[in-house]
Structures are given as C-alpha cells and as structure tokens.
Design a protein around this motif. Structure first.
Motif, PDB file in Angstrom:
ATOM      1  N   PRO A 267     -19.096   9.883 -16.574  1.00  0.00           N
ATOM      2  CA  PRO A 267     -18.720  10.196 -17.956  1.00  0.00           C
ATOM      3  C   PRO A 267     -17.294  10.244 -18.292  1.00  0.00           C
ATOM      4  N   PHE A 268     -16.501   9.344 -18.145  1.00  0.00           N
ATOM      5  CA  PHE A 268     -14.983   9.116 -18.522  1.00  0.00           C
ATOM      6  C   PHE A 268     -15.071   9.105 -19.959  1.00  0.00           C
ATOM      7  N   LYS A 269     -13.880   9.861 -20.487  1.00  0.00           N
ATOM      8  CA  LYS A 269     -14.052   9.758 -22.170  1.00  0.00           C
ATOM      9  C   LYS A 269     -13.091   8.639 -22.601  1.00  0.00           C
ATOM     10  N   GLY A 270     -12.166   8.075 -21.811  1.00  0.00           N
ATOM     11  CA  GLY A 270     -11.359   7.094 -22.317  1.00  0.00           C
ATOM     12  C   GLY A 270     -10.040   7.440 -22.626  1.00  0.00           C
ATOM     13  N   LYS A 271      -9.760   8.867 -23.411  1.00  0.00           N
ATOM     14  CA  LYS A 271      -8.568   9.400 -23.486  1.00  0.00           C
ATOM     15  C   LYS A 271      -8.589  10.651 -23.059  1.00  0.00           C
ATOM     16  N   GLY A 272      -7.546  11.367 -22.604  1.00  0.00           N
ATOM     17  CA  GLY A 272      -7.682  12.644 -22.255  1.00  0.00           C
ATOM     18  C   GLY A 272      -8.201  12.851 -20.874  1.00  0.00           C
ATOM     19  N   ASP A 273      -8.702  12.416 -19.956  1.00  0.00           N
ATOM     20  CA  ASP A 273      -9.253  12.530 -19.031  1.00  0.00           C
ATOM     21  C   ASP A 273      -8.332  13.071 -17.720  1.00  0.00           C
ATOM     22  N   ARG A 274      -8.692  14.110 -16.953  1.00  0.00           N
ATOM     23  CA  ARG A 274      -7.635  14.436 -15.946  1.00  0.00           C
ATOM     24  C   ARG A 274      -8.418  13.873 -14.597  1.00  0.00           C
ATOM     25  N   VAL A 275      -7.654  13.444 -13.951  1.00  0.00           N
ATOM     26  CA  VAL A 275      -8.271  12.593 -12.768  1.00  0.00           C
ATOM     27  C   VAL A 275      -7.410  12.554 -11.440  1.00  0.00           C
ATOM     28  N   VAL A 276      -8.070  12.466 -10.284  1.00  0.00           N
ATOM     29  CA  VAL A 276      -7.334  12.178  -8.978  1.00  0.00           C
ATOM     30  C   VAL A 276      -7.609  10.728  -8.599  1.00  0.00           C
ATOM     31  N   LEU A 277      -6.500   9.979  -8.034  1.00  0.00           N
ATOM     32  CA  LEU A 277      -6.415   8.895  -7.957  1.00  0.00           C
ATOM     33  C   LEU A 277      -6.334   8.736  -6.326  1.00  0.00           C
ATOM     34  N   LEU A 278      -7.140   7.949  -5.630  1.00  0.00           N
ATOM     35  CA  LEU A 278      -7.200   7.773  -4.182  1.00  0.00           C
ATOM     36  C   LEU A 278      -6.887   6.128  -4.021  1.00  0.00           C
ATOM     37  N   VAL A 279      -5.741   5.791  -3.336  1.00  0.00           N
ATOM     38  CA  VAL A 279      -5.579   4.195  -3.083  1.00  0.00           C
ATOM     39  C   VAL A 279      -5.671   4.273  -1.685  1.00  0.00           C
ATOM     40  N   ASN A 280      -6.598   3.384  -1.290  1.00  0.00           N
ATOM     41  CA  ASN A 280      -7.097   3.112   0.121  1.00  0.00           C
ATOM     42  C   ASN A 280      -7.192   1.836   0.589  1.00  0.00           C
ATOM     43  N   ASN A 281      -6.081   1.882   1.872  1.00  0.00           N
ATOM     44  CA  ASN A 281      -6.003   0.656   2.538  1.00  0.00           C
ATOM     45  C   ASN A 281      -7.148   0.195   3.365  1.00  0.00           C
ATOM     46  N   LEU A 282      -7.808  -0.905   2.991  1.00  0.00           N
ATOM     47  CA  LEU A 282      -9.043  -1.544   3.871  1.00  0.00           C
ATOM     48  C   LEU A 282      -8.808  -1.991   5.222  1.00  0.00           C
ATOM     49  N   GLY A 283      -7.743  -1.913   5.511  1.00  0.00           N
ATOM     50  CA  GLY A 283      -7.273  -1.991   7.088  1.00  0.00           C
ATOM     51  C   GLY A 283      -6.192  -3.064   7.462  1.00  0.00           C
ATOM     52  N   GLY A 284      -6.125  -4.154   6.506  1.00  0.00           N
ATOM     53  CA  GLY A 284      -5.083  -5.117   6.586  1.00  0.00           C
ATOM     54  C   GLY A 284      -3.799  -5.160   5.764  1.00  0.00           C
ATOM     55  N   MET A 285      -3.589  -4.280   4.642  1.00  0.00           N
ATOM     56  CA  MET A 285      -2.770  -4.326   3.931  1.00  0.00           C
ATOM     57  C   MET A 285      -1.409  -3.712   4.344  1.00  0.00           C
ATOM     58  N   SER A 286      -0.285  -4.258   3.953  1.00  0.00           N
ATOM     59  CA  SER A 286       1.035  -3.680   4.493  1.00  0.00           C
ATOM     60  C   SER A 286       1.312  -2.311   3.772  1.00  0.00           C
ATOM     61  N   GLU A 287       1.930  -1.438   4.440  1.00  0.00           N
ATOM     62  CA  GLU A 287       2.682  -0.235   3.596  1.00  0.00           C
ATOM     63  C   GLU A 287       3.576  -0.657   2.616  1.00  0.00           C
ATOM     64  N   LEU A 288       4.256  -1.784   2.438  1.00  0.00           N
ATOM     65  CA  LEU A 288       5.046  -2.418   1.494  1.00  0.00           C
ATOM     66  C   LEU A 288       4.281  -2.413   0.227  1.00  0.00           C
ATOM     67  N   GLU A 289       3.053  -2.980   0.532  1.00  0.00           N
ATOM     68  CA  GLU A 289       2.153  -3.541  -0.789  1.00  0.00           C
ATOM     69  C   GLU A 289       1.506  -2.349  -1.129  1.00  0.00           C
ATOM     70  N   LEU A 290       1.219  -1.663  -0.255  1.00  0.00           N
ATOM     71  CA  LEU A 290       0.399  -0.168  -0.823  1.00  0.00           C
ATOM     72  C   LEU A 290       1.154   0.744  -1.624  1.00  0.00           C
ATOM     73  N   GLY A 291       2.776   0.780  -1.436  1.00  0.00           N
ATOM     74  CA  GLY A 291       3.386   1.520  -1.990  1.00  0.00           C
ATOM     75  C   GLY A 291       3.437   0.820  -3.655  1.00  0.00           C
ATOM     76  N   GLY A 292       3.667  -0.374  -3.933  1.00  0.00           N
ATOM     77  CA  GLY A 292       3.472  -0.948  -5.063  1.00  0.00           C
ATOM     78  C   GLY A 292       2.144  -0.950  -5.813  1.00  0.00           C
ATOM     79  N   LEU A 293       1.165  -0.842  -5.167  1.00  0.00           N
ATOM     80  CA  LEU A 293      -0.159  -0.515  -5.429  1.00  0.00           C
ATOM     81  C   LEU A 293      -0.305   0.733  -6.264  1.00  0.00           C
ATOM     82  N   VAL A 294       0.285   1.736  -5.349  1.00  0.00           N
ATOM     83  CA  VAL A 294       0.097   3.291  -5.776  1.00  0.00           C
ATOM     84  C   VAL A 294       1.107   3.246  -7.214  1.00  0.00           C
ATOM     85  N   GLY A 295       2.315   2.694  -7.458  1.00  0.00           N
ATOM     86  CA  GLY A 295       2.818   2.808  -8.587  1.00  0.00           C
ATOM     87  C   GLY A 295       2.067   2.047  -9.694  1.00  0.00           C
ATOM     88  N   GLU A 296       1.533   1.080  -9.602  1.00  0.00           N
ATOM     89  CA  GLU A 296       0.873   0.302 -10.529  1.00  0.00           C
ATOM     90  C   GLU A 296      -0.553   1.007 -10.917  1.00  0.00           C
TER      91      GLU A 296
END
Length: 596
Positions: A267-296
C-alpha cells in the motif's frame, strides 16, 4: 551475450558441501551437520525464539550466510536450486531445540517456491506429529515479494520469494535476539513480509555447475525484467538497454505503482512514503556498477516523493553468477493499528548481527547525492600564448573530427586487441578521449584558428577524460607539442607551416621520451609515433610519414613486448595471436585521418 559456464570446483556434486565446509571453517561460531547440510549456530541462548530458513543452494550468502547471533539459528541447504528434503529440515529443527528439548520456539521462514513450501511444511507437520506437546511452538511463514508475478498469474501459486526475504530474516532475527516472544517475532516477520516488494533484472541467465553449456537467449542489446533466482524467465524484455537512470525509474514504478491493479501488492501512497531500500547483486555484477545503481535508486525514490530512511546494498540473495540485480523496497509503518512502529523496524534493522552474510550498513538516513558547488572554466588557459593558425583551418579541424570519429568506430577492434595484449581498456579509453575532443570542437575550444590553444585543450582532455597510461602519454605529448610551436617559432609566425610542424613534433617526441623508457621497436604507441615524426622530418611528406606509421603499427604484431601493457603478457600467446599493439593501432587510426 555468452553465458559464463566455467566454474572453480572439485566436482559439481561436492560443490554445496565444500562451500558449507568453507563457511564454517571461516566462521568458527558456526557448525555444520554435513550429512543433512544444516548450518547452525554452535552456541546460542536457547530460551530465545529460533529462526530457521533454507532452500536450494546457489543463492549465497542466502541462506547459510545469515546464520549467526541476531539473525538465524539454522539454515537447511539443498542442492543447487533444489529444496532440501523433510528429513534434513527436521534435523535442523532438532538442532535449535533448547537443552532439554521441552520448550521449542521456532519460526520457519521459506521463500514461496513449491518445493520449499512442501518440504519444510511437511517437516514441520511430521515434527509436530511426533512431538504434539510442541506443535503450537512452531510457526511457518511464507515470503513472496516478487512484483513481476501479477495477481492474475499468481492467483493460485502466489508471488515468488526474492531478496526481500532477507529483510524478514534480519528484522525478525533482531527481535528474537532482543528476547521477543514467539508471537511478537512472528507478527513482525509477517508484517514485514506483507510490506516488502522486489523486482529483478538480468543481462543474462546463470549457469548451473554440472549442466551443459547453453547459448544466450538474449541479444547483446537486450535485458530481461522480472527474472527469478532459479533461472526463471522474466515478464518482459527491453531493447536497447536503457541508461541506468531510466531503467531504475521503470523498475521503481513496477515496485511502487499505486494504479496497476495487477501489481499493487504493497500500500504505497505515492508521496510521503518512508521506505528502506535494498539493492541486491544477483551474483555477477561488479561493485563499480552496484555503486552507480545505489545512487540512481536512491535518487529515483526521492523523485517519487519517498523518504529513504535506510539504504542497504551488497550481495544478499544471488542466482549463482547471474549478471543482474534486484531492487527491494520496504514500506515502513505509518501508524496503522496492530503494526510495529517505523522506529522499531529501523532499530531492529540497525542492530548489528554476527552473521557472515550480512553487509555493513550505515544505520542512518542516506545523504543527498552532492554536486560540485563550484563551476570550472572549461576553456583551456592560453593567456600569453601566440595564436597560430593552420594553413587551412577548415581542413585541419575536419581532419581532427575524422580522427576522433575513426577512434570511436575502431573501439571494438582495439578493445579486442587489448583483451589479448593488455588489460582490455585501451579501446574505451581512446573512445572516451575522442568523444571529449569532439565536444570541445563543437564548443569552439578546438579550432584551426588557434593551434596552440587547441593542443592545450586536447592535452587537458587526455588528462581528464582518458586517464591511465595512455591519457598521461597523450597529455604530455600534446602539451609538449603546444610548447614546441612557441619555442620553435623565433619569427613569431602566425601560421603553422610544415617546417614549424616538423620542428614542434620532433621537440614534443624528445620531451615525451624523458617520461617513458619505451623506444622503437618496443610494441607500444611510440613505434608508429616515432616512425611518423622521423619520416615527416626527413622526407617532408605527410602521406609518406603516415604510411610509415601505419607500417610500424602493423609490425608490432611480430615484436617482443619490451614496455607497456603487453610486457606482462605471456610471450607465446602474443606470437600465436599476432595482434598489433592496441596503443600503436590507436596512433595509426588517428594519423590515417590526416591523409590528404
């Protein structure tokens, strides 16, 4: 794309047990029941609720990597992508009983896959049948957080369990460690499981050890959205691959949509949600790409009006070596009746466990992505230099553009050469430099009306945009060439004739040689550069000099590497492959564009 089908192992059959033995070797507070492939906490406070999880292997560090004080008491592991059998699970339950085996308090948490649900569920029921006095002390929780599976599609089977399951482990495990009751721990785990959503995306599928090598089912320009963690296909493909920011925008819309009746699971509201973000590497992604993904992903959530209270990133639940990632968003409580508070969830998330698979996290609200506060004058500083025009300014700048365009076009071939003869980055380095020079030309900072200023600008581009050895050599050479036009011009001529060019090129090469030991023949970029400058100085013929450089670049394929990247490559391979030096080929490509 090709699927990586080679692995480091003894045998495919022994891989899972070998891995578990390595895990407990590295973490002495863990023990292994090898026969049943159960990893468990050796010593724990058995008055506290125990969490058990498990499933097929191949998702490391899930599940065994989360066994430890503050998360799981035990993990039961099957073969790769295959659920463990009920006997294994029952053994896991026995290993977490208290010392007298009387007051069992256990929660079994499984991802929503048929094999896991049936085998873990059967084990629980068999255990309860054998120990009826403990039946009400064992709970069972199924987690399904995959939003790629629509409500219609999953009407019977439900959604698959993905990386959001790890947040259930962590939060419930922290409450158990704090001494929460069975009901309290179960209720929190259940609440988290109902308010978490995940979507995965992959560049390709993974390869299961011991199976035949397979061909890619995706083209080089395709990615697949909605992939599962057992090589299940996604729900759609995208081509061409969008920029990361656009891809993340689409993924977050899938996860947090308030209008898609098929996928609005949380039940996201669209605005005003408080959230936790988990960015997960599925196994074959570089740390370099992971950092860019976290920022985006963080910026993407903020643009949607959400407050990101925590960002957790790393490798949590993999699909072996899949080149891809998943995004998980946990919606924090907003004062709903019967729900925990957001503060309680965040505190439990922040508790530091002693489990090898849990990655460090800041335990605070992430900072805003910062931008440079000051602006930099992009124009090259040419104050005090004499303006010297090319004999034909339009022809000169056209040749510069052709050279840059040729480098961009030749990038795949130069990269191929460098994958054999070096570290694989030469083509991209030259392409980056060429594209930056083209931007400088378009901005008017490189022109045929100011050779010295243009050379200084090119030197700066090489320094800032290329980097590495090639960038430094190019930057030094063009800066020295700019010096040469001034030092070899006693009459202060305002036009660059051939004599001034040759004198300046010769002095620039001399200056370059003070910073590199490479001398022809050396299988480096100096081979064609030296051949060009020596020939044009001697013959005063540009076409002949360019051909001499091309010949020298081609001859590097048969030279012993004495300097540069190729000096570290095994000599027999270079002789067998017979590829020219990629740096030399880059110089040849540039000079060839100046043929008249």
């Amino acid at each position: 794309m090709s699927i990586q089908s080679k692995h480091f192992l003894n045998t495919p059959e022994s891989l899972v047990l070998d891995s578990l033995q390595g895990l407990v070797t590295q973490n002495p507070h863990l023990s292994l029941d090898a026969q049943n492939k159960v990893v468990y906490l050796t010593s724990r406070d058995r008055s506290k609720v125990a969490l058990i999880c498990g499933g097929g292997s191949g998702h490391e560090p899930a599940h065994a990597g989360f066994v430890g004080k503050g998360i799981l008491a035990a993990a039961v592991c099957g073969n790769v992508f295959a659920s463990p059998n009920p006997s294994q699970v029952k053994r896991g339950i026995e290993l977490v009983e208290n010392d007298k085996g009387l007051s069992l308090s256990v929660i079994i948490i499984v991802k929503n896959y048929t094999g896991d649900v049936l085998n873990f569920g059967l084990a629980k029921e068999q255990y309860a049948a054998q120990h009826p006095e403990k039946a009400d002390r064992a709970r069972f929780l199924i987690v399904g957080d995959d939003v790629a599976v629509s409500k219609s599609q999953g009407k019977i089977v439900g959604r698959r369990g993905l990386a959001g399951t790890v947040l259930v482990y962590k939060i419930a495990g922290a409450l158990a460690e704090r001494g929460g009751s069975l009901d309290q721990v179960y209720n929190v785990a259940d609440w988290v499981s109902k308010n978490v959503a995940t979507i995965g995306v992959g560049l390709e599928h993974c390869h299961v050890p011991g199976t035949a090598a397979t061909q890619s089912h995706l083209s080089d320009s395709e990615i697949e959205i909605g992939m599962g963690i057992h090589n299940e296909p996604g729900n759609r493909r995208l081509s061409p691959v969008p920029p990361l920011g656009e891809l993340v925008k689409q993924l977050l819309e899938n996860v947090m949509s308030t209008t898609d009746t098929e996928r609005s699971f949380v039940p996201f509201k669209g605005k005003g949600d408080r959230v936790v973000l988990l960015v997960n590497n599925l196994g074959g992604m570089s740390e370099l790409e992971l950092g860019g993904l976290v920022g985006e992903a963080t910026k993407g959530l903020q643009k949607r009006g959400a407050t990101v209270e925590r960002v957790i990133a790393g490798t949590f639940m993999t699909s072996l070596n899949m080149p891809g990632f998943s995004l998980t968003v946990l919606l924090l409580p907003d004062g709903q009746a019967g729900a925990p508070t957001a503060t309680e969830i965040l505190e439990l998330l922040d508790d530091t466990p002693n489990a090898p698979g849990w990655k460090w996290s800041a335990g605070s609200t992430p900072g805003q992505p910062s931008e440079e506060a000051t602006t930099r004058n992009q124009a090259a500083t040419t104050e005090g230099t004499l303006k010297i025009k090319a004999e034909d300014p339009k022809a000169f700048i056209s040749a510069v553009q052709r050279a840059c365009e040729a480098l961009v076009k030749e990038e795949p071939e130069i990269t191929r050469m460098d994958n054999i003869a070096g570290d694989g980055d030469c083509g991209l380095t030259l392409k980056d430099g060429a594209q930056a020079v083209l931007r400088e030309v378009e901005a008017g900072r490189i022109s045929g009306d100011d050779i010295v200023g243009s050379l200084i600008a090119i030197s700066r581009v090489a320094e800032e945009q290329m980097g590495g050895t090639s960038g430094a050599l190019y930057s030094i050479f063009f800066a020295a060439l700019a010096q040469g036009f001034q030092l070899n011009n006693p009459n202060h001529s305002t036009q660059a004739n051939l004599n001034l060019w040759t004198a300046s090129l010769t002095s620039a090469l001399t200056k370059l040689y003070t910073y590199t030991r490479a001398r022809p023949p050396s299988r480096t970029l100096v081979d064609p550069l030296d051949a060009f400058i020596t020939t044009v100085s001697d013959k005063k013929d540009l076409v002949v000099a360019i051909q001499a450089a091309a010949d020298a670049a081609l001859q590097t394929r048969d030279l012993e590497a004495k300097a540069g990247r190729s000096a570290y490559v095994e000599g027999d391979r270079l002789r067998t492959e017979r590829v020219p030096d990629p740096g030399a080929w880059g110089v040849r490509t540039i000079l060839d564009a100046f043929r008249v």
